[in-house]
Design a protein around this motif. Structure first.
Motif, PDB file in Angstrom:
ATOM      1  N   GLY A  42      -1.343   2.648   1.866  1.00  0.00           N
ATOM      2  CA  GLY A  42      -0.816   2.250   0.630  1.00  0.00           C
ATOM      3  C   GLY A  42      -1.335   2.789  -0.655  1.00  0.00           C
ATOM      4  N   ASP A  43      -2.761   3.506  -0.400  1.00  0.00           N
ATOM      5  CA  ASP A  43      -3.413   4.016  -1.699  1.00  0.00           C
ATOM      6  C   ASP A  43      -2.360   5.073  -2.133  1.00  0.00           C
ATOM      7  OD1 ASP A  43      -5.459   2.293  -1.550  1.00  0.00           O
ATOM      8  OD2 ASP A  43      -6.711   3.904  -0.357  1.00  0.00           O
ATOM      9  N   GLN A  44      -2.500   5.609  -3.374  1.00  0.00           N
ATOM     10  CA  GLN A  44      -1.939   6.629  -3.929  1.00  0.00           C
ATOM     11  C   GLN A  44      -3.076   7.842  -4.013  1.00  0.00           C
ATOM     12  OE1 GLN A  44      -0.026   5.593  -7.543  1.00  0.00           O
ATOM     13  NE2 GLN A  44       1.262   4.225  -6.577  1.00  0.00           N
ATOM     14  N   THR A  73      12.372   8.216  -1.652  1.00  0.00           N
ATOM     15  CA  THR A  73      11.373   9.018  -0.841  1.00  0.00           C
ATOM     16  C   THR A  73      11.830  10.632  -0.596  1.00  0.00           C
ATOM     17  OG1 THR A  73      11.016   7.093   0.547  1.00  0.00           O
ATOM     18  CG2 THR A  73      10.335   9.344   1.307  1.00  0.00           C
ATOM     19  N   CYS A  94       4.852  10.636  -6.943  1.00  0.00           N
ATOM     20  CA  CYS A  94       3.729   9.769  -6.519  1.00  0.00           C
ATOM     21  C   CYS A  94       3.666  10.110  -5.102  1.00  0.00           C
ATOM     22  CB  CYS A  94       3.890   8.300  -6.735  1.00  0.00           C
ATOM     23  SG  CYS A  94       3.014   7.121  -6.175  1.00  0.00           S
ATOM     24  N   GLU A  96       1.993   8.573  -1.866  1.00  0.00           N
ATOM     25  CA  GLU A  96       1.510   7.217  -1.271  1.00  0.00           C
ATOM     26  C   GLU A  96       1.128   7.305   0.305  1.00  0.00           C
ATOM     27  OE1 GLU A  96       3.558   3.117  -1.689  1.00  0.00           O
ATOM     28  OE2 GLU A  96       4.369   4.179  -0.003  1.00  0.00           O
ATOM     29  N   CYS A  97       0.050   6.808   0.663  1.00  0.00           N
ATOM     30  CA  CYS A  97      -0.265   6.969   1.823  1.00  0.00           C
ATOM     31  C   CYS A  97       0.300   5.965   2.868  1.00  0.00           C
ATOM     32  CB  CYS A  97      -1.732   6.566   2.098  1.00  0.00           C
ATOM     33  SG  CYS A  97      -2.892   7.979   1.266  1.00  0.00           S
TER      34      CYS A  97
END
Length: 208
Positions: A42-44, A73, A94, A96-97
């Motif tokens: 959820g991290d960027q 996406t 972006c 995103e993990c």
């Protein structure tokens, strides 16, 4: 899979000159070395301009969204892939993990950009072709097959996909809704194309 190691290209950082009482010494230019970072699901991944991220473990998706807030996406990326806004003309952009990720922040690898751009373009083109299949059932089946071939592990009965994509993430990739993905995942399993396992793992059976 295209396996590219982090670039060792030297870049210039802010110089720190040493100044004597009467003579100014030449500026010292220090080589910039790649650094490894770890991120949670959820991290960027931060945008550092011309610097790129190379994934060494985990999976990342690059996304954008419209003025109305609709998210798109653009791709799914894994080990050895290079990513960064410097490789895209899309804004906003972006990274995103979608799993825990280990990635190396490295200098723009000028001497290997042809390989990197070709690889990224091929994967993006394949995903674009899948997203334009008219029947959602076939679109989702093609998507899972592509993901399994690209990221899956060999298993006795097929390819094991361990990314753990949610139905919403699959819907974002397939250009449909979460409810539709849930319905067709059930149908794909009944038809013998896939087997759903704990932790959102999916066994994808080989296609002819």
């Amino acid at each position: 899979m295209l396996k590219l190691l982090p670039s060792q290209t030297v870049t210039n950082q802010d110089p720190q000159p040493e100044v004597a009482v009467t003579v100014t010494q030449p500026r010292r230019i220090h080589p910039w070395k790649p650094k490894t970072y770890r991120f949670n699901r959820g991290d960027q991944l931060p945008d550092y301009g011309d610097l790129l991220w190379q994934i060494t473990d985990g999976y990342v998706r690059n996304i954008t969204w419209t003025k109305d807030g609709e998210m798109t996406t653009l791709g799914i990326w894994g080990e050895y892939d290079f990513l960064g806004h410097a490789l895209s003309i899309v804004t906003p952009y972006c990274l995103e993990c979608i799993t825990p990720v280990t990635a190396v922040l490295c200098a723009y690898p000028i001497n290997r950009m042809h390989e990197i751009l070709l690889h990224n373009a091929q994967q993006t083109e394949k995903l674009l072709a899948i997203s334009h299949e008219r029947q959602v059932y076939e679109r989702l089946r093609s998507l899972l097959t592509w993901l399994a071939r690209r990221f899956g592990e060999s298993a006795p009965a097929g390819r094991m996909l361990k990314i753990g994509l949610t139905h919403q993430q699959l819907a974002d990739l397939a250009g449909t809704t979460r409810v539709t993905v849930t319905r067709f995942m059930q149908q794909l399993e009944r038809d013998g194309w896939i087997k759903r396992l704990p932790k959102r793992q999916i066994l994808v059976y080989p296609t002819s």
